[in-house]
Write a protein that holds these residues in place. Sequence first.
Motif, mmCIF file in Angstrom:
data_model
loop_
_atom_site.group_PDB
_atom_site.id
_atom_site.type_symbol
_atom_site.label_atom_id
_atom_site.label_comp_id
_atom_site.label_asym_id
_atom_site.label_seq_id
_atom_site.Cartn_x
_atom_site.Cartn_y
_atom_site.Cartn_z
ATOM 1 N N PHE A 11 -126.057 -10.366 13.596
ATOM 2 C CA PHE A 11 -126.723 -9.078 13.784
ATOM 3 C C PHE A 11 -127.322 -9.066 15.189
ATOM 4 O O PHE A 11 -128.133 -9.932 15.532
ATOM 5 N N TRP A 12 -126.934 -8.078 16.007
ATOM 6 C CA TRP A 12 -127.289 -8.055 17.416
ATOM 7 C C TRP A 12 -127.958 -6.738 17.821
ATOM 8 O O TRP A 12 -127.740 -5.703 17.188
ATOM 9 N N MET A 13 -128.734 -6.801 18.912
ATOM 10 C CA MET A 13 -129.301 -5.607 19.526
ATOM 11 C C MET A 13 -129.167 -5.716 21.046
ATOM 12 O O MET A 13 -129.414 -6.781 21.625
ATOM 13 N N TYR A 14 -128.787 -4.622 21.680
ATOM 14 C CA TYR A 14 -128.655 -4.570 23.139
ATOM 15 C C TYR A 14 -129.623 -3.540 23.702
ATOM 16 O O TYR A 14 -129.647 -2.386 23.267
ATOM 17 N N ASN A 15 -130.445 -3.987 24.650
ATOM 18 C CA ASN A 15 -131.394 -3.104 25.316
ATOM 19 C C ASN A 15 -130.745 -2.568 26.589
ATOM 20 O O ASN A 15 -130.445 -3.328 27.515
ATOM 21 N N VAL A 16 -130.528 -1.245 26.640
ATOM 22 C CA VAL A 16 -129.813 -0.653 27.765
ATOM 23 C C VAL A 16 -130.665 -0.644 29.029
ATOM 24 O O VAL A 16 -130.126 -0.471 30.141
ATOM 25 N N GLN A 19 -129.806 -6.638 28.286
ATOM 26 C CA GLN A 19 -129.809 -7.953 27.647
ATOM 27 C C GLN A 19 -129.525 -7.827 26.160
ATOM 28 O O GLN A 19 -129.983 -6.891 25.498
ATOM 29 N N TRP A 20 -128.764 -8.809 25.648
ATOM 30 C CA TRP A 20 -128.481 -8.906 24.223
ATOM 31 C C TRP A 20 -129.543 -9.758 23.534
ATOM 32 O O TRP A 20 -130.085 -10.694 24.137
ATOM 33 N N MET A 21 -129.795 -9.455 22.274
ATOM 34 C CA MET A 21 -130.730 -10.234 21.462
ATOM 35 C C MET A 21 -130.118 -10.464 20.088
ATOM 36 O O MET A 21 -129.703 -9.522 19.415
ATOM 37 N N TRP A 22 -130.042 -11.720 19.691
ATOM 38 C CA TRP A 22 -129.580 -12.069 18.339
ATOM 39 C C TRP A 22 -130.735 -11.820 17.371
ATOM 40 O O TRP A 22 -131.748 -12.495 17.407
ATOM 41 N N MET A 23 -130.550 -10.835 16.478
ATOM 42 C CA MET A 23 -131.626 -10.401 15.594
ATOM 43 C C MET A 23 -131.629 -11.105 14.243
ATOM 44 O O MET A 23 -132.641 -11.129 13.561
ATOM 45 N N GLY A 24 -130.514 -11.635 13.825
ATOM 46 C CA GLY A 24 -130.465 -12.276 12.509
ATOM 47 C C GLY A 24 -129.037 -12.506 12.069
ATOM 48 O O GLY A 24 -128.097 -12.426 12.852
ATOM 49 N N GLY A 25 -128.874 -12.776 10.785
ATOM 50 C CA GLY A 25 -127.561 -13.132 10.278
ATOM 51 C C GLY A 25 -127.200 -14.547 10.673
ATOM 52 O O GLY A 25 -128.013 -15.295 11.229
ATOM 53 N N LEU A 26 -125.979 -14.932 10.386
ATOM 54 C CA LEU A 26 -125.532 -16.305 10.618
ATOM 55 C C LEU A 26 -124.833 -16.434 11.966
ATOM 56 O O LEU A 26 -124.086 -15.545 12.370
ATOM 57 N N SER A 27 -125.067 -17.559 12.629
ATOM 58 C CA SER A 27 -124.412 -17.823 13.911
ATOM 59 C C SER A 27 -123.028 -18.436 13.721
ATOM 60 O O SER A 27 -122.331 -18.683 14.707
ATOM 61 N N ARG A 28 -122.635 -18.697 12.493
ATOM 62 C CA ARG A 28 -121.292 -19.202 12.195
ATOM 63 C C ARG A 28 -120.579 -18.188 11.303
ATOM 64 O O ARG A 28 -121.204 -17.385 10.613
ATOM 65 N N ASN A 29 -119.260 -18.231 11.328
ATOM 66 C CA ASN A 29 -118.500 -17.266 10.543
ATOM 67 C C ASN A 29 -118.309 -17.753 9.103
ATOM 68 O O ASN A 29 -118.673 -18.871 8.756
ATOM 69 N N GLU A 30 -117.728 -16.879 8.288
ATOM 70 C CA GLU A 30 -117.380 -17.187 6.901
ATOM 71 C C GLU A 30 -118.587 -17.664 6.089
ATOM 72 O O GLU A 30 -118.497 -18.601 5.299
#
Length: 485
Positions: A321-326, A330-341
């Motif tokens: 889960f990501w957010m980008y500040n225009v 800059q991108w910010m990792w907001m949550g969720g898993l950093s690995r797939n599956e």
Amino acid sequence: MVFIASPNFYAECSSAVKHQEKAQAWAWIGGSKIGNQHSTVDGKGSCPGARSGTTSWFHSDSTVWVFGGKGFGLKKSRSSQLPTLDELWSFDVKGRRWKFHPFDNKTSKGQKPLPCSGCVSCSYQNKALVFGSPGSYIFDMETMTWTALQDNKSSPVPRSDATHWCDAEKGVLWIFGGKESGKNLDDFWSFSFKHSQWKEMRPKSNESMIPAKCVKAATWMHPSGILYMFGGSCLGQLTSYFWSYSPGILEWKKLGGSKGVQKCAGKFGQRGVASKDNHPGCRDGAASWIDEHGNLWMFGGSGYDNFSVSAFAMPGLLSDFWMYNVSSHQWMWMGGLSRNEGRPFFGEKGVADAHNIPGPRENALSFSYNNEMWLFGGAGHDVRQYDGMLNDLWLYTTVTTITPTQLPGDTISISFGVRVLIALLVMALGLVVSLSMCYSKECKVFRFKRHLRPVVKYTPVKVETVQVLQPETAGPLNIDPNRNL
């Protein structure tokens, strides 16, 4: 891949009304935890079945309309090839209720889009345009009727999986690329509701930079009018290309990104902290939203995670889960898993919790209302981590602002690095104290025992002199004569 419908007793179509509006976390609102559910229409509660590739548009009365997709509809199916759907549903965001709208052949005079997956749509006032492989159709939300638009030379060729943006205030739909007869496209079009016609948006010159022929990219329509696009599948390769388009000057601008397996891994950084070095991995089929502050949000898709750094890395379903500040770029990792599956965590229905995670998925439906970001269905993993089509409904509320040092659920404003350092110091101190105690005593906890040489200690003893009286020898001894010696 064969999808088999799950038994109906797993269905959980009712949506939860109970929810925490001010919790900046995911809440499972409705739908089933189990994949491959058919659509249901009954007194207990109606809900669309599991599907992906649907399209949606918004109505001014807080109603979201959903059309098409590929998956499990009202008709029971066990075929190896999932059917493409032509079902029309609406969702009342305030009341948290689904409603099925059957097609009325009399009122629409037989005009209705063919089953469609990967179509795009946009709404303006009381009308909506649906465009895809069946062509262009106008839906009137007041009369509930469909009208087909005649294709001509000034219309884009029918296609699926086009990248699109919708300006519901000005009544303009933009589409870029897509797939037609197995070939990727890179043409750019706009549709005006006011003039009810298409217009091709050609570059200013042959030297103008334009995106590659991509499908299934994530898009955002910024309040400033700028169009943003991230990722997508370009000529069979996943990318993390990041583009912006300015309608006022008719120019594309590349903001970053790459392609190629060894360059596709994401760089997540510290969760909740924006950085110029952070960026999501290559992907397609991600869900996207934009909040009231103009921040760009993105969830999941199919692509590369934080650990896909080798030449043999394989893409997988994502739940990051990501957010980008225009403004800061800059991108910010907001949550969720950093690995797939990964595996989803549903929690209590209707209750936002920082531990909740929607399952990894691609081609899900996303829409927003006020401060709410909604996620529905897609192709991904259910609660058993089985592959299939989904119809779970999720809500994320963005009413508060997360500071770089504070994460959802935290009560202490300390960065993650400082937390780790404190934990290591406490562990080291505890280890030193434990070893000291074991060394001073016979510690048997770790089978550790000292082997010391014996030490003899002497204590001085105080001796007193005692005078012993001697017998008198001056007088004679009186000895009994009768004594036997």
